[in-house]
Motif scaffolding. Structure first.
Motif, PDB file in Angstrom:
ATOM      1  N   GLY A   1      48.208  41.653  76.962  1.00  0.00           N
ATOM      2  CA  GLY A   1      47.484  40.874  75.955  1.00  0.00           C
ATOM      3  C   GLY A   1      47.594  39.378  76.212  1.00  0.00           C
ATOM      4  N   LEU A   2      48.805  38.925  76.554  1.00  0.00           N
ATOM      5  CA  LEU A   2      49.010  37.507  76.838  1.00  0.00           C
ATOM      6  C   LEU A   2      48.209  37.065  78.064  1.00  0.00           C
ATOM      7  N   LEU A   3      48.240  37.869  79.112  1.00  0.00           N
ATOM      8  CA  LEU A   3      47.495  37.539  80.338  1.00  0.00           C
ATOM      9  C   LEU A   3      45.993  37.482  80.080  1.00  0.00           C
ATOM     10  N   ILE A   4      45.490  38.419  79.283  1.00  0.00           N
ATOM     11  CA  ILE A   4      44.057  38.423  78.958  1.00  0.00           C
ATOM     12  C   ILE A   4      43.684  37.136  78.226  1.00  0.00           C
ATOM     13  N   GLY A   5      44.529  36.737  77.262  1.00  0.00           N
ATOM     14  CA  GLY A   5      44.271  35.514  76.509  1.00  0.00           C
ATOM     15  C   GLY A   5      44.257  34.279  77.387  1.00  0.00           C
ATOM     16  N   LEU A   6      45.238  34.169  78.271  1.00  0.00           N
ATOM     17  CA  LEU A   6      45.325  33.016  79.162  1.00  0.00           C
ATOM     18  C   LEU A   6      44.157  32.977  80.143  1.00  0.00           C
ATOM     19  N   ILE A   7      43.909  34.106  80.789  1.00  0.00           N
ATOM     20  CA  ILE A   7      42.883  34.170  81.843  1.00  0.00           C
ATOM     21  C   ILE A   7      41.474  33.991  81.275  1.00  0.00           C
ATOM     22  N   SER A   8      41.225  34.554  80.089  1.00  0.00           N
ATOM     23  CA  SER A   8      39.882  34.444  79.496  1.00  0.00           C
ATOM     24  C   SER A   8      39.520  32.985  79.215  1.00  0.00           C
ATOM     25  N   GLN A   9      40.517  32.158  78.870  1.00  0.00           N
ATOM     26  CA  GLN A   9      40.251  30.727  78.664  1.00  0.00           C
ATOM     27  C   GLN A   9      40.152  29.989  79.992  1.00  0.00           C
ATOM     28  N   ILE A  10      40.963  30.386  80.967  1.00  0.00           N
ATOM     29  CA  ILE A  10      40.914  29.758  82.295  1.00  0.00           C
ATOM     30  C   ILE A  10      39.532  29.937  82.920  1.00  0.00           C
TER      31      ILE A  10
END
Length: 201
Positions: A185-194
């Motif tokens: 979940g954390l990775l999805i949140g970070l990557i989706s904004q990147i």
């Protein structure tokens, strides 16, 4: 500790994340923004991303499609995500164009990407943490705003990272997710904004 973690869980519930990001933008932006423009974006975003989802939750609970706000089962989680993605699309097509702000527009695009990814994972029976998706998106957005406007908001970013740890601890403490689901979940949140950064940074 239990009460404290419960409060953290509710304060950073995913339905608040779109509004928090919008509010943060107007607090840190160096661009001139009239009070009318701020109000014209924040009020509809508040209503569409918080009030309407709450009403939808009550309706879904009353008709038996979801059992509780925790939404432990995979099937229960699909319906709120469908609703939230639809509402976020409503914001980028009807709300933001009236007072166009690229930083906010792509923040919401990132949230849509994150939720859509989470939804796709549900179809392969994997339940990633939407709480962590939300806080991950918020952290990356705040870092991006700091770079974009060349301002030092390291204390705010540090506090958000601390909250991220508390949210992860809360989800584990209440056995809402496994470690892999929290990390995903954390990775999805970070990557989706990147993914969206190059369009406005």
């Amino acid at each position: 500790m239990k009460v404290f973690l419960k409060i953290i869980t509710y304060l950073f519930h995913p339905i608040f994340i779109p509004f928090y990001g919008s509010l943060i933008y107007y607090l840190v932006t160096k661009k001139y923004t009239s009070l009318e423009m701020k109000f014209g974006n924040l009020l509809p975003i508040f209503v569409i991303t918080i009030i309407i989802p709450l009403v939808c939750f009550i309706i879904l609970k009353n008709i038996g499609m979801i059992k509780s706000i925790i939404m432990t089962s995979i099937e229960e989680r699909k319906y709120p995500i469908y609703i939230c993605i639809s509402l976020l699309f409503l914001i980028i097509y009807k709300v933001i164009p009236n007072n166009y702000t690229a930083e906010l527009y792509y923040y919401f695009i990132g949230l849509i990407i994150g939720l859509f990814t989470t939804l796709m994972l549900l179809f392969i029976k994997f339940k990633s943490s939407i709480h962590m998706l939300g806080i991950g998106s918020l952290i990356m957005y705040l870092i991006s705003l700091s770079i974009h406007f060349e301002i030092n908001i390291s204390i705010s970013i540090s506090l958000l990272i601390l909250c991220c740890g508390l949210i992860a601890s809360s989800r584990l403490y209440f056995k809402a997710h496994k470690k892999i689901e929290i990390a995903t979940g954390l990775l999805i949140g970070l990557i989706s904004q990147i993914i969206t950064i190059s369009y406005w940074l």
